[in-house]
Design an enzyme around this catalytic site. Sequence first.
Site, PDB file in Angstrom:
ATOM      1  N   SER A   9       0.850  -1.192   0.000  1.00  0.00           N
ATOM      2  CA  SER A   9       0.000   0.000   0.000  1.00  0.00           C
ATOM      3  C   SER A   9       0.879   1.232   0.000  1.00  0.00           C
ATOM      4  CB  SER A   9      -0.873   0.004   1.254  1.00  0.00           C
ATOM      5  OG  SER A   9      -1.335   1.317   1.505  1.00  0.00           O
ATOM      6  N   HIS A  33      -1.427  -1.715  -4.059  1.00  0.00           N
ATOM      7  CA  HIS A  33      -2.675  -1.486  -3.311  1.00  0.00           C
ATOM      8  C   HIS A  33      -2.903   0.020  -3.169  1.00  0.00           C
ATOM      9  CE1 HIS A  33      -5.744  -2.647  -0.284  1.00  0.00           C
ATOM     10  NE2 HIS A  33      -5.339  -1.574   0.387  1.00  0.00           N
ATOM     11  N   ASP A  35      -5.258   2.941  -1.777  1.00  0.00           N
ATOM     12  CA  ASP A  35      -6.297   3.226  -0.779  1.00  0.00           C
ATOM     13  C   ASP A  35      -7.013   4.526  -1.114  1.00  0.00           C
ATOM     14  OD1 ASP A  35      -6.011   1.110   1.310  1.00  0.00           O
ATOM     15  OD2 ASP A  35      -3.946   1.837   1.289  1.00  0.00           O
ATOM     16  N   MET A  37      -9.808   7.143  -0.104  1.00  0.00           N
ATOM     17  CA  MET A  37     -10.590   7.572   1.077  1.00  0.00           C
ATOM     18  C   MET A  37     -11.202   8.940   0.793  1.00  0.00           C
ATOM     19  SD  MET A  37      -7.921   6.624   4.093  1.00  0.00           S
ATOM     20  CE  MET A  37      -6.954   5.112   4.075  1.00  0.00           C
ATOM     21  N   HIS A  66      -8.676  -0.126  -3.253  1.00  0.00           N
ATOM     22  CA  HIS A  66      -9.435  -0.369  -2.013  1.00  0.00           C
ATOM     23  C   HIS A  66     -10.247   0.895  -1.737  1.00  0.00           C
ATOM     24  CE1 HIS A  66      -9.152  -1.082   2.640  1.00  0.00           C
ATOM     25  NE2 HIS A  66     -10.386  -1.198   2.188  1.00  0.00           N
ATOM     26  N   MET A  68     -12.477   3.108   0.204  1.00  0.00           N
ATOM     27  CA  MET A  68     -13.049   3.430   1.526  1.00  0.00           C
ATOM     28  C   MET A  68     -13.796   4.750   1.356  1.00  0.00           C
ATOM     29  SD  MET A  68      -9.706   2.289   3.697  1.00  0.00           S
ATOM     30  CE  MET A  68      -8.688   2.417   2.229  1.00  0.00           C
ATOM     31  N   MET A 137     -10.477  -6.772   7.044  1.00  0.00           N
ATOM     32  CA  MET A 137      -9.673  -5.680   7.627  1.00  0.00           C
ATOM     33  C   MET A 137      -9.115  -6.133   8.979  1.00  0.00           C
ATOM     34  SD  MET A 137      -9.522  -3.166   5.489  1.00  0.00           S
ATOM     35  CE  MET A 137      -8.596  -2.060   6.569  1.00  0.00           C
ATOM     36  N   ASP A 173      -5.592  -6.725   5.484  1.00  0.00           N
ATOM     37  CA  ASP A 173      -5.089  -5.364   5.328  1.00  0.00           C
ATOM     38  C   ASP A 173      -5.070  -4.681   6.691  1.00  0.00           C
ATOM     39  OD1 ASP A 173      -4.492  -2.765   4.596  1.00  0.00           O
ATOM     40  OD2 ASP A 173      -6.267  -2.474   3.337  1.00  0.00           O
TER      41      ASP A 173
HETATM   42  C1  DX5 Z   1      -5.863   1.405   6.041  1.00  0.00           C
HETATM   43  C2  DX5 Z   1      -5.522   0.978   4.640  1.00  0.00           C
HETATM   44  C3  DX5 Z   1      -4.317   0.146   4.549  1.00  0.00           C
HETATM   45  C4  DX5 Z   1      -3.052   0.793   5.052  1.00  0.00           C
HETATM   46  C5  DX5 Z   1      -2.257  -0.308   5.651  1.00  0.00           C
HETATM   47  O1  DX5 Z   1      -7.186   1.738   6.131  1.00  0.00           O
HETATM   48  O2  DX5 Z   1      -6.591   0.247   4.072  1.00  0.00           O
HETATM   49  O3  DX5 Z   1      -4.141  -0.385   3.237  1.00  0.00           O
HETATM   50  O4  DX5 Z   1      -2.283   1.459   4.094  1.00  0.00           O
HETATM   51  O5  DX5 Z   1      -1.152   0.230   6.275  1.00  0.00           O
HETATM   52  P1  DX5 Z   1      -0.260  -0.630   7.280  1.00  0.00           P
HETATM   53  O6  DX5 Z   1       0.254  -1.808   6.510  1.00  0.00           O
HETATM   54  O7  DX5 Z   1       0.769   0.333   7.701  1.00  0.00           O
HETATM   55  O8  DX5 Z   1      -1.153  -1.070   8.414  1.00  0.00           O
HETATM   56 ZN    ZN Z   2      -6.144  -0.749   2.164  1.00  0.00          ZN
END
Ligand code: DX5
Ligand code: ZN
Length: 217
Positions: A9, A33, A35, A37, A66, A68, A137, A173
Site C-alpha cells: 500500500s 494497493h 487506498d 478515502m 481499495h 473506503m 480488515m 489489510d
Molecule cells: C488502512 C488501509 C491500509 C493501510 C495499511 O485503512 O486500508 O491499506 O495502508 O497500512 P499498514 O500496513 O501500515 O497497516
Molecule cells: Zn487498504
Amino acid sequence: MSEIRITPSILNADLANLDSEIAKISNVADLLHLDIMDNKFVPNQTWNFAEAEAIIKASPLPVDAHLMISDPDIQAPKYAEVGCKSVTVHYEATENLKQTLQSIRRAGARAAVGIKPKTDFSVLLEYRDLIDMILIMTVEPGFGGQKFMADMMHKVSTSRDFIGDADIWLQVDGGISAETIEIAREAGADTFVAGSAVFKAADPAAMVLKLKELATK
Ligand code: DX5
Ligand code: ZN
C-alpha cells in the site's frame, strides 16, 4: 494451497516521489494497493478519481483499488474501467452490493468486498458466486501504521472454509509485517497488504521478498 500475493500500500509512501517509491517495489510485488478515502466513510482523505486514474495508468504493477468511500456503487465501476486488476468495495458502504460486484466484473476487474473489524463474516454468505476476493480488515480502516488485530483471524479461517475450491482471493489489510504475516497466513490468507512495513523499511524490495518468503514457507 493458493498462490501468495504481496500487495504494498502506497498510503504511507513518500507521496511527493510516488513514481520512484513504486519503482522500488515494482519488480517484486504482485499488485499495487491503492487506498481511496473520501473523508466520509473514513476520517481521512487520499486521491480523488482523476488523481487515482493517473496513478493507475502510470503504474507498472496491476492495481488493487481499495475504496473506503461512501458512494462505492457509483465509483467502483469507474475504477474497473480505467484498468484496475481488482476493485474492493466495503460491505458497510454499499447500497446494492450485488449490482456493484456485477458491474466491476463486467468492466473487466476482479470484484472484491471488504469488511471492517466489527462486521460479521456472515454478511458475505449470499454473495459467494459474485466475489473474486474477500478483504478482512485487520485494523479499523483509515490510517496506516496501526496495530494488527489478531482477533480477526477467526474471520480469516471462516472465509478460507467458505471459499473452498473457488477462485476467490483472501486478503488481509492492516498491520501486516514480518512479525504478523505468518499468523494471517496460517489462518488462511493468501493476499497481503503491507503499507508501513514495506515503505518504512530501509529496503522496500527486500521487505516484500521477506514477507513473501515468510508467507510461503
Ligand atoms: C488502512 C488501509 C491500509 C493501510 C495499511 O485503512 O486500508 O491499506 O495502508 O497500512 P499498514 O500496513 O501500515 O497497516
Ligand atoms: Zn487498504
